[in-house]
Design an enzyme around this catalytic site. Structure first.
Site, short mmCIF file in Angstrom:
data_model
loop_
_atom_site.label_atom_id
_atom_site.label_comp_id
_atom_site.label_asym_id
_atom_site.label_seq_id
_atom_site.Cartn_x
_atom_site.Cartn_y
_atom_site.Cartn_z
CE1 TYR A 1 -2.15 -6.24 -5.81
CE2 TYR A 1 -0.75 -4.42 -5.88
CZ TYR A 1 -0.75 -5.96 -5.42
OH TYR A 1 0.39 -6.50 -4.80
CE LYS B 1 -9.79 -9.20 -3.82
NZ LYS B 1 -8.46 -8.45 -3.44
CD GLU C 1 4.89 -31.60 -10.55
OE1 GLU C 1 5.97 -32.65 -10.74
OE2 GLU C 1 4.04 -32.41 -11.05
CD GLU D 1 -7.58 -8.22 -6.33
OE1 GLU D 1 -6.65 -8.16 -6.20
OE2 GLU D 1 -8.21 -7.24 -6.02
CG HIS E 1 4.22 -36.17 -10.16
ND1 HIS E 1 4.08 -35.03 -10.76
CD2 HIS E 1 3.46 -37.00 -11.09
CE1 HIS E 1 3.79 -34.97 -12.58
NE2 HIS E 1 3.29 -36.92 -12.29
N GLY F 1 -5.26 0.18 -14.32
CA GLY F 1 -3.92 -1.01 -14.46
C GLY F 1 -3.41 -1.48 -13.27
CB CYS G 1 -9.08 -8.15 1.53
SG CYS G 1 -8.16 -6.59 1.24
CB THR H 1 -10.78 -0.55 2.79
OG1 THR H 1 -10.89 1.15 3.20
CG2 THR H 1 -10.55 -0.40 1.78
CB CYS H 2 -9.22 -5.29 4.37
SG CYS H 2 -9.22 -7.27 4.79
NE ARG I 1 3.45 2.96 -13.28
CZ ARG I 1 4.04 3.27 -12.10
NH1 ARG I 1 5.23 3.60 -11.72
NH2 ARG I 1 3.61 3.76 -11.20
P1 NDP Z 1 -2.60 0.84 -7.95
O1 NDP Z 1 -1.28 1.96 -7.75
O2 NDP Z 1 -2.01 -1.13 -7.78
O3 NDP Z 1 -3.69 1.11 -9.49
C1 NDP Z 1 -3.68 2.28 -10.10
C2 NDP Z 1 -3.80 2.17 -11.50
O4 NDP Z 1 -4.19 3.28 -11.95
C3 NDP Z 1 -2.50 2.30 -12.01
O5 NDP Z 1 -2.78 1.24 -13.46
C4 NDP Z 1 -2.17 3.77 -12.26
O6 NDP Z 1 -1.64 4.12 -13.28
C5 NDP Z 1 -4.00 4.34 -12.52
N1 NDP Z 1 -3.50 5.26 -12.17
C6 NDP Z 1 -3.51 6.12 -11.90
N2 NDP Z 1 -3.16 7.39 -11.93
C7 NDP Z 1 -4.42 7.62 -13.11
C8 NDP Z 1 -4.88 8.93 -13.12
N3 NDP Z 1 -5.08 10.17 -13.25
N4 NDP Z 1 -5.48 8.30 -14.96
C9 NDP Z 1 -5.68 7.24 -15.47
N5 NDP Z 1 -4.82 6.45 -14.22
C10 NDP Z 1 -4.32 6.32 -13.26
O7 NDP Z 1 -4.41 1.42 -7.17
P2 NDP Z 1 -5.46 0.82 -7.16
O8 NDP Z 1 -6.28 1.36 -7.16
O9 NDP Z 1 -6.26 -0.60 -8.28
O10 NDP Z 1 -5.23 -0.43 -5.79
C11 NDP Z 1 -4.78 0.31 -4.37
C12 NDP Z 1 -4.01 0.19 -3.52
O11 NDP Z 1 -5.16 -1.15 -2.34
C13 NDP Z 1 -3.18 -1.37 -4.43
O12 NDP Z 1 -2.41 -0.52 -5.03
C14 NDP Z 1 -2.19 -2.11 -3.43
O13 NDP Z 1 -1.76 -1.69 -2.48
C15 NDP Z 1 -4.30 -2.40 -3.03
N6 NDP Z 1 -4.75 -3.11 -2.91
C16 NDP Z 1 -4.09 -4.90 -2.90
C17 NDP Z 1 -5.23 -5.77 -3.00
C18 NDP Z 1 -4.42 -7.48 -3.39
O14 NDP Z 1 -3.52 -7.18 -2.20
N7 NDP Z 1 -4.89 -8.04 -3.24
C19 NDP Z 1 -6.39 -5.60 -3.87
C20 NDP Z 1 -6.72 -4.04 -4.10
C21 NDP Z 1 -6.00 -3.32 -3.58
P3 NDP Z 1 0.06 3.82 -13.71
O15 NDP Z 1 0.57 2.36 -13.17
O16 NDP Z 1 0.43 4.44 -14.85
O17 NDP Z 1 0.19 4.54 -12.35
#
Ligand code: NDP
Length: 461
Positions: free
Chosen positions: A180, A51, A443, A184, A438, A178, A48, A42-43, A207
């Site tokens: 990552y 992206k 800083e 992004e 600076h 809401g 990653c 995936t990465c 969250r």
């Molecule tokens: P996340 O867990 O970060 O976010 C999932 C989001 O979807 C949350 O806001 C969650 O809400 C919401 N959600 C989950 N289920 C439902 C539903 N049934 N209906 C509506 N909303 C829902 O997952 P991502 O898919 O964004 O990414 C997966 C993982 O990949 C990340 O957790 C991270 O570990 C990794 N990742 C890391 C990156 C980086 O390091 N920059 C970049 C991309 C991915 P709620 O918060 O309320 O649970």
């Protein structure tokens, strides 16, 4: 057909599996890696790396605008999505080749097929039917996007997998989630010129992150024109003439060109034969493992997102490396999952490590908070309305810095280095003893003198 005997059979050619295979082979083990899709996982293939390339692309829009304040006249820039996607695909193909040749150089055999477990020591390749007798098996199959409840029109919804290959840049896109990936991609599409709406079910985005970070990032994203709708979910998606009509739980609807869900990822555990061998799952749906990544079956191990511990590439790599060193190198190493720095490549970027203010207050007797918000120097001549944010969470009893939270340009780069200090248990006094560089944004991390708040137990002083 006779069984081929191997010391280690790795299922999954992503970051964790590849690292484990290479290190185990270096220790003298006979290793095979099976990958049914593309080497790199995936990465590298659809996470990653591509992206970050799209993030870079999206940031040029501001650069062109900001240049005027520094005396440049830039002709009206135009953007070509197919060029970006083709160039990104070329780079991903190059990296995939590099992953393959690194494994071959390390004398690891690669099979481009799906592999399943028949029993604790027997792995079968699904297409060719070939079987291996493996002394040890490592499951490193990662995760896959999940879209939540089966709403009407779900077949029209794309995930990040498809977002990397859209034939054209959507003029209007609605993204549910809401976390990552949602945020992004919101930044990527907005930077490239799309009209972006984010729909999130909770009170505020990100969250689990520090409350100040969540509030600050939301304001900054909204300043960049991203519409963020909270406390709503998508209830249905309908194909209409001009795109897709998306219904929300408050009965409002939007017509957009694309609908993307980034509602989390599930461990890839289906149809691997786990039930044949009794590999147990944990509470979060991933493969349950101990601190040495060992599953409930003694010769079967699992690393990375399939275990649903901390789903980040560097964590999977560490787990794979530690597994190989422990099992084949004679040094038992358990991965330390504390204080893992992480960045969200939004615009602006987020970088965090350690405890949030809320977590610190729940677990420590005394907590001191230092924070600052300032206009980045570059924004002054550019006349850009943006602010950066930094926060240090300090254990008031020991003076140790236990958390750092940054929103602003290069937050990802900064948090990597702050992560070292936090891992070394640096105190606030030691941060302050470091001379500032600076003029930089970083800083501020060594010049925050005034406490913004000080808490003793639950009561604010
Ligand atoms: P996340 O867990 O970060 O976010 C999932 C989001 O979807 C949350 O806001 C969650 O809400 C919401 N959600 C989950 N289920 C439902 C539903 N049934 N209906 C509506 N909303 C829902 O997952 P991502 O898919 O964004 O990414 C997966 C993982 O990949 C990340 O957790 C991270 O570990 C990794 N990742 C890391 C990156 C980086 O390091 N920059 C970049 C991309 C991915 P709620 O918060 O309320 O649970």
């Amino acid at each position: 057909m006779p069984f081929e005997k191997v010391d280690l059979f790795v299922i999954g050619g992503g970051s964790g599996g590849v690292r484990a295979a290479r290190i185990a082979s270096g220790h003298g083990a006979k290793v095979v890696v099976a990958e049914e899709y593309r080497m790199g996982g995936t990465c590298v293939i659809r996470g990653c790396v591509p992206k970050k390339l799209l993030v870079y692309a999206s940031r040029f829009a501001h650069e062109f605008e900001d240049a005027a304040g520094f005396g440049w006249t830039v002709p009206e820039p135009t953007f070509d999505w197919p060029t970006l996607i083709a160039n990104k695909d070329r780079e991903i193909a190059r990296l995939e080749m590099a992953y393959t040749s690194n494994l071959e150089r390390a004398k690891v055999a690669i099979v481009k097929e799906r592999a399943v477990l028949e029993d604790a020591h027997t792995v079968r390749l699904v297409t060719s039917g070939m079987r291996y007798h493996a002394e040890r098996v490592l499951i490193a199959t990662g995760g896959t996007p999940h879209h939540g409840a089966d709403i009407a029109g779900l077949e029209h919804v794309i995930s990040s997998n498809e977002a990397f290959h859209l034939p054209e840049l959507p003029k209007r896109i609605l993204i549910q989630g809401g976390g990552y990936i949602a945020l992004e991609f919101a930044g990527i599409f907005a930077g490239l010129g799309s009209d972006v709406t984010v729909v999130y079910r909770g009170d505020n985005i990100l969250r689990g992150f520090d409350e100040d970070v969540r509030a600050h990032l939301r304001i900054e994203m909204e300043k960049r024109g991203i519409r963020i709708i909270t406390r709503q979910t998508v209830t249905d998606v309908e194909k209409v003439d001009r795109g897709y009509c998306v219904g929300l739980s408050d009965h409002k609807s939007f017509v957009v060109d694309r609908v993307m869900f980034a509602t989390g990822r599930s461990p890839n555990i289906k149809n691997l034969g786990l039930e044949n061998v009794g590999v147990a799952l944990g509470e979060t749906g991933g493969i349950a493992v101990d601190e040495h990544s060992r599953t409930s079956v003694p010769n079967i191990y699992a690393v990375g997102d399939v275990t649903n511990r901390i789903n980040l590439t560097p964590v999977a790599i560490r787990e794979g490396h530690a597994f190989a060193d422990s099992l084949f190198g004679g040094k038992a190493i358990a991965v330390d999952h504390d204080d893992v720095p992480t960045a969200v490549f939004t615009e602006p970027e987020v970088g965090v490590v350690g405890l949030t203010e809320v977590h610190a207050r729940a677990s420590l007797a005394r907590v001191d908070i230092y924070k600052t918000s300032f206009r980045p120097m570059k924004a002054t001549l550019a006349a850009r309305d943006t602010r950066s944010f930094m926060k240090l969470v300090v254990d008031g009893t020991t003076d140790r810095v236990v958390g750092c939270h940054i929103v602003g340009p290069e937050a990802g780069e900064m948090i990597q280095l702050v992560g070292i200090a936090i891992k070394l248990k640096a105190t606030k006094a030691q941060f302050d003893s470091v001379m500032a560089v600076h003029p930089t944004a970083a800083e501020e991390l060594v010049t925050m003198r005034e406490k913004a708040a000080s808490y003793h137990q639950e009561a604010a002083e």
